[in-house]
Design a protein around this motif. Structure first.
Motif, mmCIF file in Angstrom:
data_model
loop_
_atom_site.group_PDB
_atom_site.id
_atom_site.type_symbol
_atom_site.label_atom_id
_atom_site.label_comp_id
_atom_site.label_asym_id
_atom_site.label_seq_id
_atom_site.Cartn_x
_atom_site.Cartn_y
_atom_site.Cartn_z
ATOM 1 N N UNK A 60 -1.651 31.850 22.935
ATOM 2 C CA UNK A 60 -1.715 31.821 24.401
ATOM 3 C C UNK A 60 -2.410 30.541 24.804
ATOM 4 N N UNK A 62 -3.738 26.945 26.690
ATOM 5 C CA UNK A 62 -4.171 26.478 28.006
ATOM 6 C C UNK A 62 -3.244 25.329 28.354
ATOM 7 N N UNK A 64 -1.781 22.829 31.591
ATOM 8 C CA UNK A 64 -1.899 22.419 32.995
ATOM 9 C C UNK A 64 -0.728 21.501 33.339
ATOM 10 N N UNK A 72 1.336 20.008 30.322
ATOM 11 C CA UNK A 72 0.522 19.337 29.303
ATOM 12 C C UNK A 72 -0.316 20.403 28.605
ATOM 13 N N UNK A 74 -3.330 21.683 26.794
ATOM 14 C CA UNK A 74 -4.741 21.290 26.744
ATOM 15 C C UNK A 74 -5.460 21.932 25.551
ATOM 16 N N UNK A 75 -5.021 23.099 25.151
ATOM 17 C CA UNK A 75 -5.651 23.803 24.024
ATOM 18 C C UNK A 75 -4.660 24.837 23.501
ATOM 19 N N UNK A 77 -4.753 27.006 20.008
ATOM 20 C CA UNK A 77 -4.973 27.607 18.687
ATOM 21 C C UNK A 77 -4.275 28.953 18.597
ATOM 22 N N UNK A 129 -8.338 24.702 18.560
ATOM 23 C CA UNK A 129 -7.376 24.521 19.656
ATOM 24 C C UNK A 129 -7.068 23.057 19.954
ATOM 25 N N UNK A 130 -8.022 22.170 19.694
ATOM 26 C CA UNK A 130 -7.796 20.753 19.997
ATOM 27 C C UNK A 130 -6.991 20.058 18.910
ATOM 28 N N UNK A 131 -7.361 20.289 17.656
ATOM 29 C CA UNK A 131 -6.607 19.692 16.545
ATOM 30 C C UNK A 131 -5.143 20.132 16.643
ATOM 31 N N UNK A 134 -3.142 18.613 19.615
ATOM 32 C CA UNK A 134 -2.751 17.220 19.334
ATOM 33 C C UNK A 134 -1.385 17.144 18.657
ATOM 34 N N UNK A 150 0.514 33.133 32.247
ATOM 35 C CA UNK A 150 0.547 31.937 31.394
ATOM 36 C C UNK A 150 0.235 32.185 29.914
ATOM 37 N N UNK A 151 -0.845 32.914 29.575
ATOM 38 C CA UNK A 151 -1.136 33.051 28.136
ATOM 39 C C UNK A 151 -0.057 33.833 27.384
ATOM 40 N N UNK B 50 -12.096 19.453 15.015
ATOM 41 C CA UNK B 50 -11.839 20.094 16.304
ATOM 42 C C UNK B 50 -13.056 20.008 17.229
ATOM 43 N N UNK B 61 -12.867 24.018 23.166
ATOM 44 C CA UNK B 61 -12.907 24.088 21.702
ATOM 45 C C UNK B 61 -11.816 25.044 21.243
ATOM 46 N N UNK B 63 -8.683 27.823 22.728
ATOM 47 C CA UNK B 63 -7.893 28.140 23.926
ATOM 48 C C UNK B 63 -8.279 29.490 24.508
ATOM 49 N N UNK B 101 -9.187 29.100 30.292
ATOM 50 C CA UNK B 101 -7.810 29.564 30.362
ATOM 51 C C UNK B 101 -7.687 30.624 31.464
#
Lengths: 191, 292
Positions: A60, A62, A64, A72, A74-75, A77, A129-131, A134, A150-151, B50, B61, B63, B101
């Motif tokens: 699910x 994030x 925007x 886009x 954003x996160x 995982x 979530x960031x790795x 990307x 959304x999720x 991360x 960090x 979602x 979120x």
């Protein structure tokens, strides 16, 4: 590291084994609790969504809208997969999935479906979530946004080298089963 | 735009995007522990990357930005209603900005209005004290780790857990075994011994406000906290349940009185993405200092 490109053939999937680290490139769809329950109850995939040979991501995200009106990520995982255990075997069978990405592993019915229909469970790193965002280069589309929020919507991702570990293979092996049994036996020594 | 709103928005941003130093140190120590080249070590490496990416990009960090739980300590003069209104506005704005979120769902209709506002969201716990200081702590606790929390009623025959500290130990270690990697380990446990079903869980969550490096003032509990971490790390569950050396980064145990008839052990599991931050505010609502 084993590179996988979607759609993935059954032969490649059957050659993967528990512990293999993979990088997934190509089209991927998200689907989690609401989508699984919907498909289990006989719901149809929306036009333009085809899971055949593909990978379903329990996620699910994030997301925007940027200044140009483009989605886009954003996160993004993985979410805990075991909640889909009542439904996953059927979604694998009916929609031709070759891979399911999530976290925490799944149970016996999913493991059996992986073996019977040629699918693997790929464990992504929970919380990263960031790795993982990307690796999602584009978000071309979303389905069921109104219906599920959304999720829980089905998001389409274009991914490049999305990292995961095979923890349940198409030959009946599960790292989760092994680790549970070993840790249970170990714990007995300290009680 | 008022000061308090700005401070609360910044608190949410920091909590969602920056891991506290004590937790980061524990994660780096566990990365060292894992054998190079294993999937456990590679998982810890991705976790470390991360953490850096989230901080640098000012993005979440994880979602799952979780349940939004504020803990406020303030003198009696604080207008709690006005404070809560500002907290709700800050949550709404933080959601629009993507620090949070769209994470709050009507339990009956399944509708998600995308604001993160609704019954129970956010949750604000107020505690009055005699000092003039206003401190606000925030915990964002994701659903994956919340789902593996557990509450035991002792005695528990199956676990051979009696109504004593050894029984508590058995219950807590069972929670670790059952959780495996599903709560995004390596994890941190907040535990409460005693209380009722509601206060027990609540107090177990409050343990997560403690710094990982602190020392439990009760020596028996300090010993138990250490023992739980050491024993859990011998089980081989490891990061993400991949097998490996680090299953827990810490355990914090608190106690409440209980009724003679009840003996609860409540365990809250926090994922490695341990999002907690806090701030001390001045009378205008500006940040005087950060707490973690």
């Amino acid at each position: 590291m084993i590179e996988l490109k979607t759609p993935i053939s059954e032969e490649i999937i059957r050659s993967l084994k528990v512990g293999d680290e993979v990088l997934v490139t190509g089209r991927m769809f998200t689907g989690r609790d609401a989508v699984h329950k919907y498909l289990h109850e006989g719901g149809q995939l929306p036009a333009g969504v085809d899971f055949k040979g593909g990978v379903l991501y329990h996620c699910g995200p994030v997301i925007i809208k940027d200044d140009q009106g483009q989605w886009k990520c954003v996160a993004a995982g993985p979410t805990t997969s075991i909640r889909e255990e009542p439904y996953q075997w059927q979604v694998i069978r009916d929609f031709g999935l070759r891979g399911v990405i999530g976290k925490g592993g799944m149970g016996e019915r999913t493991l059996a479906a992986c073996k019977e229909y040629g699918c693997v469970y790929l464990h992504a790193i929970g919380g990263a979530a960031q790795v993982l965002a990307e690796c999602i280069k584009r978000v071309p589309n979303v389905h069921f946004m109104e219906k599920f929020g959304a999720p829980e919507a089905i998001w389409e991702f274009e991914t490049v080298q999305f990292p995961a570990v095979v923890t349940m293979d198409a030959n009946g092996n599960s790292l989760h089963k092994e680790v549970f049994a070993a840790s249970q036996a170990e714990l007995a020594k300290y009680l | 735009m008022n000061r308090l709103f700005e401070s609360l928005l910044e608190l949410i941003r920091r909590t969602s995007t920056v891991i506290p130093d004590d937790v980061h140190r524990a994660i780096l120590a566990s990365l060292e522990q894992e054998k190079k080249g294993t999937i456990a070590a590679n998982a810890m490496q991705i976790i470390d990357q991360n953490i850096a990416l989230a901080r640098n990009k000012s993005q979440p960090i994880c979602q799952d930005t979780g349940s939004i739980i504020f803990y406020v300590e303030a003198p009696a003069s604080l207008d709690q209603i006005a404070f809560e209104e500002q907290a709700r506005e800050a949550v709404k704005t933080a959601t629009k900005k993507g620090y949070l979120r769209q994470n709050s769902v009507d339990s009956i209709t399944g509708k998600n209005d995308g604001t993160n506002l609704g019954p129970g969201s956010p949750t604000v716990h107020f505690h009055q004290h005699r000092s003039p200081e206003i401190s606000v702590r925030l915990v964002l606790k994701g659903g994956g780790c919340e789902n593996v929390g557990a509450q035991y009623s002792l005695p528990n025959e199956k676990l051979k857990a009696n109504r004593d500290l050894d029984g508590c130990r058995k219950a807590i270690l069972d929670a670790v075994l059952q959780a495996q990697g599903k709560g995004c380990g390596p994890g941190i446990l907040g535990v409460c011994i005693g209380g009722d079903r509601a206060t027990g869980y609540e107090h177990s969550k409050q343990q997560l406000l403690r710094s990982l490096d602190d020392q439990n003032p009760n020596p028996e509990l300090a010993t138990l906290e250490k023992d739980i971490v050491e024993t859990a790390n011998k089980l081989g569950i490891g990061p993400m349940g991949f097998g490996g050396k680090t299953t827990l980064l810490g355990t914090k145990i608190g106690v409440l009185n209980r009724l003679p008839a009840s003996y609860f052990v409540s365990v809250s599991y926090m994922c490695w993405a341990y999002r907690r931050q806090g701030m001390v505010l001045d009378a205008e609502g500006a940040v005087q200092k950060w707490l973690y």
